[in-house]
Design an enzyme around this catalytic site. Structure first.
Site, PDB file in Angstrom:
ATOM      1  N   GLU A 177      -1.756  -0.140   6.782  1.00 51.61           N
ATOM      2  CA  GLU A 177      -1.012  -0.507   5.568  1.00 51.61           C
ATOM      3  C   GLU A 177      -1.748  -0.109   4.288  1.00 51.61           C
ATOM      4  O   GLU A 177      -2.574  -0.865   3.777  1.00 51.61           O
ATOM      5  CB  GLU A 177      -0.747  -2.027   5.553  1.00 51.61           C
ATOM      6  CG  GLU A 177       0.041  -2.469   4.319  1.00 51.61           C
ATOM      7  CD  GLU A 177       0.366  -3.958   4.289  1.00 51.61           C
ATOM      8  OE1 GLU A 177      -0.139  -4.702   5.158  1.00 51.61           O
ATOM      9  OE2 GLU A 177       1.114  -4.374   3.397  1.00 51.61           O
ATOM     10  N   LYS A 219       2.573   1.292   7.685  1.00 52.72           N
ATOM     11  CA  LYS A 219       3.256   0.273   6.865  1.00 52.72           C
ATOM     12  C   LYS A 219       3.035   0.607   5.386  1.00 52.72           C
ATOM     13  O   LYS A 219       2.079   0.151   4.774  1.00 52.72           O
ATOM     14  CB  LYS A 219       2.694  -1.116   7.203  1.00 52.72           C
ATOM     15  CG  LYS A 219       3.264  -2.243   6.346  1.00 52.72           C
ATOM     16  CD  LYS A 219       2.968  -3.605   6.933  1.00 52.72           C
ATOM     17  CE  LYS A 219       3.394  -4.715   5.995  1.00 52.72           C
ATOM     18  NZ  LYS A 219       3.407  -6.027   6.621  1.00 52.72           N
TER      19      LYS A 219
HETATM   20  P1  13P Z   1       5.364  -8.384   1.589  1.00 49.98           P
HETATM   21  O1  13P Z   1       6.542  -7.921   2.385  1.00 49.98           O
HETATM   22  O2  13P Z   1       5.536  -9.732   0.975  1.00 49.98           O
HETATM   23  O3  13P Z   1       4.871  -7.327   0.631  1.00 49.98           O
HETATM   24  O4  13P Z   1       4.179  -8.573   2.622  1.00 49.98           O
HETATM   25  C1  13P Z   1       3.946  -7.601   3.560  1.00 49.98           C
HETATM   26  C2  13P Z   1       2.560  -7.733   4.036  1.00 49.98           C
HETATM   27  O5  13P Z   1       2.337  -7.957   5.189  1.00 49.98           O
HETATM   28  C3  13P Z   1       1.478  -7.565   3.072  1.00 49.98           C
HETATM   29  O6  13P Z   1       0.293  -7.281   3.762  1.00 49.98           O
END
Ligand code: 13P
Length: 375
Positions: A177, A219
């Site tokens: 991510e 992600k």
């Molecule tokens: P949000 O969808 O609230 O951005 O959170 C996703 C997430 O896992 C952040 O690390």
């Protein structure tokens, strides 16, 4: 590392038009969200809230996997049943956040690097033994005057790749991510440029660290203008035949759903290898309904032509209405669960390109009110 097992898990996480539910807020983040609603910031309140989520009837119809936090993966329902059992009994794959948070990056004012590599091999072994089959690590990239710097992008990409390699060694699918933040005045185009640059560096590092792309999930953020991007006018010179004309272009603050879908997919096509099985977006603070509409537009316009599945891994855009309804009160659990299930269902519909705003009025007035209030 069992390559087949990693590929199977990664595929299962994006199979059947389902997506991920991130419920891995760290204790300070969860407490902050509770404080805003006047909910007590205690371990018991956090446990009760997470019990509400994992016991939501029908959650497994739209959610393939949930991301837990260290405190949560060890918790139990009030009746003593471990959350991990409740989750797997519902046909949902358990995952775990393994980074230890974004800290100030030395020498880089206003930028952060995510920590958590020390001791990670041991922690992954423990989580995997407990039953976690995938993991998450979030890097945050801020956009502003002169940032992101190369140093920040490279430090974060390197850490993401080292984390991903350790996960695969442990038989755990890494969710990678790199989040380009929405805070700031930047335009949609600037977000596209930064997101592409970050993804290119991340995939370079994943290659260098020998991460198997078929056994991971990306992600990313959607490509969006900054939250405080001002409305402004640009003047462009356009030539028609011999004549030069000046054209006034208005840049809207709220780019429309199709523009976001096009910019996001164009950006991903430039930087994400086809071997990656799935892309599961974070919501990043977008309004719930817009997050669904944008994901839907991407799938309507492009799904049949893309090498990877376009899915979701939302925290706020699935949980927020439920949290607002719950308010820490046992009496509100059932309505909150309905709201949670509704948002999960809307996002599954968005994966199929079947989400419509009309779906939002199918819920009771209570849920709809909460959904509106969170905008
Ligand atoms: P949000 O969808 O609230 O951005 O959170 C996703 C997430 O896992 C952040 O690390």
């Amino acid at each position: 590392m069992n390559a087949q097992q990693l590929m199977d898990t990664a595929k299962a996480l994006v199979a059947d038009d389902k997506g991920l539910l991130a419920m891995d807020e760290s204790t300070p983040t969860c407490n902050k969200r509770f404080a805003r609603l006047g909910i007590p910031q205690t371990e018991e309140a956090r446990r009760a809230y997470r019990e509400l989520i994992v016991t939501t009837p029908g959650l497994g119809e739209s959610i393939s996997g949930v991301i837990l936090y260290d405190e949560t993966i060890r918790q139990k329902k009030e009746d003593g049943t471990p959350f991990l059992k409740v989750i797997t009994d519902a046909g949902i794959i358990p995952g775990i956040k393994v980074d230890t948070g974004a800290k100030a990056l030395a020498g880089h004012h206003g930028e952060k690097v995510t920590e958590g590599l020390d001791g990670l091999r041991g922690r992954l072994a423990e989580y995997s033994q407990m039953g976690a089959r995938f993991a998450k690590w979030r890097a945050v990239i801020a956009v502003g005057d002169g940032i992101p710097s190369r140093g920040c992008i490279e430090a974060n990409a390197h850490a993401l790749a080292r984390y991903a390699a350790l996960c695969q060694e442990a038989g755990v699918v890494p969710v990678v991510e790199p989040e380009v933040l929405m805070d700031g005045e930047h335009t949609l185009e600037r977000c596209r440029e930064v997101t592409e640059q970050v993804l290119r560096v991340v995939f370079n590092q994943l290659y260098t660290q020998r991460v198997m792309l078929e056994g991971m999930i990306l992600k990313p953020n959607m490509v969006l203008p900054g939250l405080t991007c001002a409305q402004h006018e640009d003047v462009e010179e356009v030539a028609i035949g011999e004549q030069q004309y000046q054209v006034r272009l208005t840049c809207r603050q709220q780019e429309d759903v199709n523009e976001v879908a096009d910019a996001t997919v164009r950006c991903l096509l430039q930087a994400v290898p086809a071997a990656v099985p799935g892309i599961a977006f974070l919501s990043g603070g977008q309004p719930n309904e817009l997050a669904s509409a944008r994901l839907n537009a991407m799938n309507v316009r492009f799904a049949s032509r893309l090498p990877w599945a376009l899915a979701f891994s939302f925290a706020r855009a699935i949980q927020q209405p439920a949290l607002e309804i719950w308010q820490g009160q046992q009496a509100n659990v059932s309505s909150a669960q309905k709201a949670l299930c509704h948002r999960a269902r809307c996002n599954r519909a968005a994966r199929r390109g079947e989400y419509t705003p009309a779906m939002e009025v199918e819920v009771g007035p209570e849920q709809h009110h909460a959904a509106q209030a969170s905008h």
